[in-house]
Design a protein around this motif. Structure first.
Motif, PDB file in Angstrom:
ATOM      1  N   ASP A  49       6.241   2.171   1.136  1.00 11.74           N
ATOM      2  CA  ASP A  49       7.215   1.140   1.474  1.00 11.74           C
ATOM      3  C   ASP A  49       7.994   1.540   2.726  1.00 11.74           C
ATOM      4  O   ASP A  49       8.170   0.734   3.645  1.00 11.74           O
ATOM      5  CB  ASP A  49       8.160   0.932   0.287  1.00 11.74           C
ATOM      6  CG  ASP A  49       9.028  -0.297   0.421  1.00 11.74           C
ATOM      7  OD1 ASP A  49       8.592  -1.288   1.030  1.00 11.74           O
ATOM      8  OD2 ASP A  49      10.157  -0.267  -0.093  1.00 11.74           O
ATOM      9  N   ALA A  50       8.414   2.800   2.784  1.00 13.26           N
ATOM     10  CA  ALA A  50       9.149   3.287   3.953  1.00 13.26           C
ATOM     11  C   ALA A  50       8.242   3.352   5.186  1.00 13.26           C
ATOM     12  O   ALA A  50       8.662   3.034   6.292  1.00 13.26           O
ATOM     13  CB  ALA A  50       9.750   4.661   3.652  1.00 13.26           C
ATOM     14  N   GLN A  51       6.996   3.765   4.982  1.00 11.25           N
ATOM     15  CA  GLN A  51       6.051   3.892   6.094  1.00 11.25           C
ATOM     16  C   GLN A  51       5.758   2.546   6.748  1.00 11.25           C
ATOM     17  O   GLN A  51       5.736   2.428   7.968  1.00 11.25           O
ATOM     18  CB  GLN A  51       4.746   4.509   5.587  1.00 11.25           C
ATOM     19  CG  GLN A  51       3.656   4.623   6.639  1.00 11.25           C
ATOM     20  CD  GLN A  51       2.353   5.180   6.059  1.00 11.25           C
ATOM     21  OE1 GLN A  51       2.342   5.768   4.986  1.00 11.25           O
ATOM     22  NE2 GLN A  51       1.271   4.979   6.762  1.00 11.25           N
ATOM     23  N   PHE A  52       5.545   1.507   5.934  1.00 11.22           N
ATOM     24  CA  PHE A  52       5.141   0.216   6.471  1.00 11.22           C
ATOM     25  C   PHE A  52       6.310  -0.725   6.751  1.00 11.22           C
ATOM     26  O   PHE A  52       6.175  -1.659   7.519  1.00 11.22           O
ATOM     27  CB  PHE A  52       4.142  -0.466   5.542  1.00 11.22           C
ATOM     28  CG  PHE A  52       2.857   0.286   5.397  1.00 11.22           C
ATOM     29  CD1 PHE A  52       2.125   0.652   6.522  1.00 11.22           C
ATOM     30  CD2 PHE A  52       2.375   0.643   4.164  1.00 11.22           C
ATOM     31  CE1 PHE A  52       0.929   1.347   6.409  1.00 11.22           C
ATOM     32  CE2 PHE A  52       1.179   1.335   4.030  1.00 11.22           C
ATOM     33  CZ  PHE A  52       0.461   1.690   5.158  1.00 11.22           C
ATOM     34  N   ALA A  78       0.282  -6.445  -8.690  1.00  9.85           N
ATOM     35  CA  ALA A  78       0.141  -6.257  -7.245  1.00  9.85           C
ATOM     36  C   ALA A  78       0.618  -4.844  -6.932  1.00  9.85           C
ATOM     37  O   ALA A  78       1.710  -4.455  -7.329  1.00  9.85           O
ATOM     38  CB  ALA A  78       0.976  -7.278  -6.482  1.00  9.85           C
ATOM     39  N   GLU A  79      -0.219  -4.078  -6.243  1.00 11.48           N
ATOM     40  CA  GLU A  79       0.138  -2.703  -5.895  1.00 11.48           C
ATOM     41  C   GLU A  79       0.005  -2.513  -4.388  1.00 11.48           C
ATOM     42  O   GLU A  79      -1.035  -2.799  -3.812  1.00 11.48           O
ATOM     43  CB  GLU A  79      -0.774  -1.716  -6.613  1.00 11.48           C
ATOM     44  CG  GLU A  79      -0.475  -0.273  -6.276  1.00 11.48           C
ATOM     45  CD  GLU A  79      -1.407   0.711  -6.972  1.00 11.48           C
ATOM     46  OE1 GLU A  79      -1.336   1.898  -6.622  1.00 11.48           O
ATOM     47  OE2 GLU A  79      -2.196   0.301  -7.836  1.00 11.48           O
ATOM     48  N   LEU A  80       1.084  -2.031  -3.767  1.00 13.49           N
ATOM     49  CA  LEU A  80       1.046  -1.740  -2.342  1.00 13.49           C
ATOM     50  C   LEU A  80       0.236  -0.474  -2.125  1.00 13.49           C
ATOM     51  O   LEU A  80       0.455   0.539  -2.782  1.00 13.49           O
ATOM     52  CB  LEU A  80       2.471  -1.555  -1.789  1.00 13.49           C
ATOM     53  CG  LEU A  80       2.557  -1.260  -0.294  1.00 13.49           C
ATOM     54  CD1 LEU A  80       2.054  -2.443   0.527  1.00 13.49           C
ATOM     55  CD2 LEU A  80       3.989  -0.916   0.095  1.00 13.49           C
ATOM     56  N   ASP A  81      -0.721  -0.539  -1.212  1.00 11.41           N
ATOM     57  CA  ASP A  81      -1.565   0.609  -0.901  1.00 11.41           C
ATOM     58  C   ASP A  81      -1.862   0.566   0.594  1.00 11.41           C
ATOM     59  O   ASP A  81      -1.325  -0.261   1.312  1.00 11.41           O
ATOM     60  CB  ASP A  81      -2.853   0.546  -1.728  1.00 11.41           C
ATOM     61  CG  ASP A  81      -3.453   1.929  -1.973  1.00 11.41           C
ATOM     62  OD1 ASP A  81      -3.070   2.889  -1.278  1.00 11.41           O
ATOM     63  OD2 ASP A  81      -4.314   2.049  -2.849  1.00 11.41           O
ATOM     64  N   GLY A  85      -5.216   2.749   7.550  1.00  9.68           N
ATOM     65  CA  GLY A  85      -3.909   2.960   8.162  1.00  9.68           C
ATOM     66  C   GLY A  85      -2.957   1.789   8.097  1.00  9.68           C
ATOM     67  O   GLY A  85      -1.846   1.858   8.615  1.00  9.68           O
ATOM     68  N   GLY A  86      -3.361   0.695   7.464  1.00  8.36           N
ATOM     69  CA  GLY A  86      -2.500  -0.479   7.366  1.00  8.36           C
ATOM     70  C   GLY A  86      -2.182  -0.828   5.920  1.00  8.36           C
ATOM     71  O   GLY A  86      -2.882  -0.406   5.003  1.00  8.36           O
ATOM     72  N   ALA A 106      -1.783  -7.014   3.905  1.00  9.85           N
ATOM     73  CA  ALA A 106      -0.354  -7.317   3.831  1.00  9.85           C
ATOM     74  C   ALA A 106       0.222  -7.759   5.169  1.00  9.85           C
ATOM     75  O   ALA A 106       1.397  -8.097   5.254  1.00  9.85           O
ATOM     76  CB  ALA A 106       0.412  -6.108   3.295  1.00  9.85           C
ATOM     77  N   VAL A 107      -0.602  -7.759   6.227  1.00 13.34           N
ATOM     78  CA  VAL A 107      -0.151  -8.228   7.538  1.00 13.34           C
ATOM     79  C   VAL A 107      -0.702  -9.623   7.818  1.00 13.34           C
ATOM     80  O   VAL A 107       0.037 -10.534   8.183  1.00 13.34           O
ATOM     81  CB  VAL A 107      -0.563  -7.242   8.660  1.00 13.34           C
ATOM     82  CG1 VAL A 107      -0.205  -7.800  10.027  1.00 13.34           C
ATOM     83  CG2 VAL A 107       0.101  -5.890   8.442  1.00 13.34           C
ATOM     84  N   THR A 108      -2.012  -9.806   7.593  1.00 15.82           N
ATOM     85  CA  THR A 108      -2.658 -11.082   7.948  1.00 15.82           C
ATOM     86  C   THR A 108      -2.835 -12.027   6.760  1.00 15.82           C
ATOM     87  O   THR A 108      -3.035 -13.221   6.959  1.00 15.82           O
ATOM     88  CB  THR A 108      -4.045 -10.830   8.557  1.00 15.82           C
ATOM     89  OG1 THR A 108      -4.900 -10.269   7.549  1.00 15.82           O
ATOM     90  CG2 THR A 108      -3.965  -9.911   9.760  1.00 15.82           C
ATOM     91  N   GLY A 109      -2.848 -11.488   5.537  1.00 16.05           N
ATOM     92  CA  GLY A 109      -3.111 -12.311   4.355  1.00 16.05           C
ATOM     93  C   GLY A 109      -4.584 -12.507   4.079  1.00 16.05           C
ATOM     94  O   GLY A 109      -4.960 -13.210   3.144  1.00 16.05           O
TER      95      GLY A 109
END
Length: 126
Positions: A49-52, A78-81, A85-86, A106-109
């Motif tokens: 979360d901090a990185q992205f 839903a899990e952030l991974d 590198g993105g 998580a950037v483009t969908g």
């Protein structure tokens, strides 16, 4: 009267430690897991979360993307991974009784494909 008081003290003596233990166990998990009123579980690693930082596509939007792509799907988690590198969302969902997983950028969908399966239909092959 004395017996009622003894029973009440015994119940409180057992219930309070159990409640406190449950609260402590849940507190350990809260650093990564967050429940949501969206109807599914969201898991976010604080380091990722901090990185992205803020992501253009949040977990609720990723869930909407999954349900549009797979009509009748019910998102479970839903899990952030990260991938290449993105940031990505690993989405677990249920469709026609089967549990499936798919990755959403998580950037483009964009739907990137199944998590562990490696295919892009979101269905487990086993």
């Amino acid at each position: 009267m004395r017996r009622s008081l003894l029973v009440a003290i015994t119940v409180v003596g057992v219930a309070v430690p159990l409640s406190a233990g449950t609260a402590l166990a849940m507190a350990d998990d809260s650093a990564e897991r967050r429940s949501t009123s969206a109807g599914f579980e969201i898991e976010i690693d604080p380091e990722l979360d901090a990185q992205f930082g803020p992501r253009p596509v949040n977990a609720v939007q990723a869930a909407a993307i999954v349900t549009r792509q797979f009509p009748g799907a019910r998102v479970l988690e839903a899990e952030l991974d990260e991938r290449a590198g993105g940031p990505i969302w690993e989405m677990k969902f249920q469709l026609r009784g089967d549990e499936n997983e798919v990755e959403v950028d998580a950037v483009t969908g964009a739907i990137l494909g199944g998590g562990d399966q490696g295919d892009d239909d979101g269905r487990d092959d086993d």
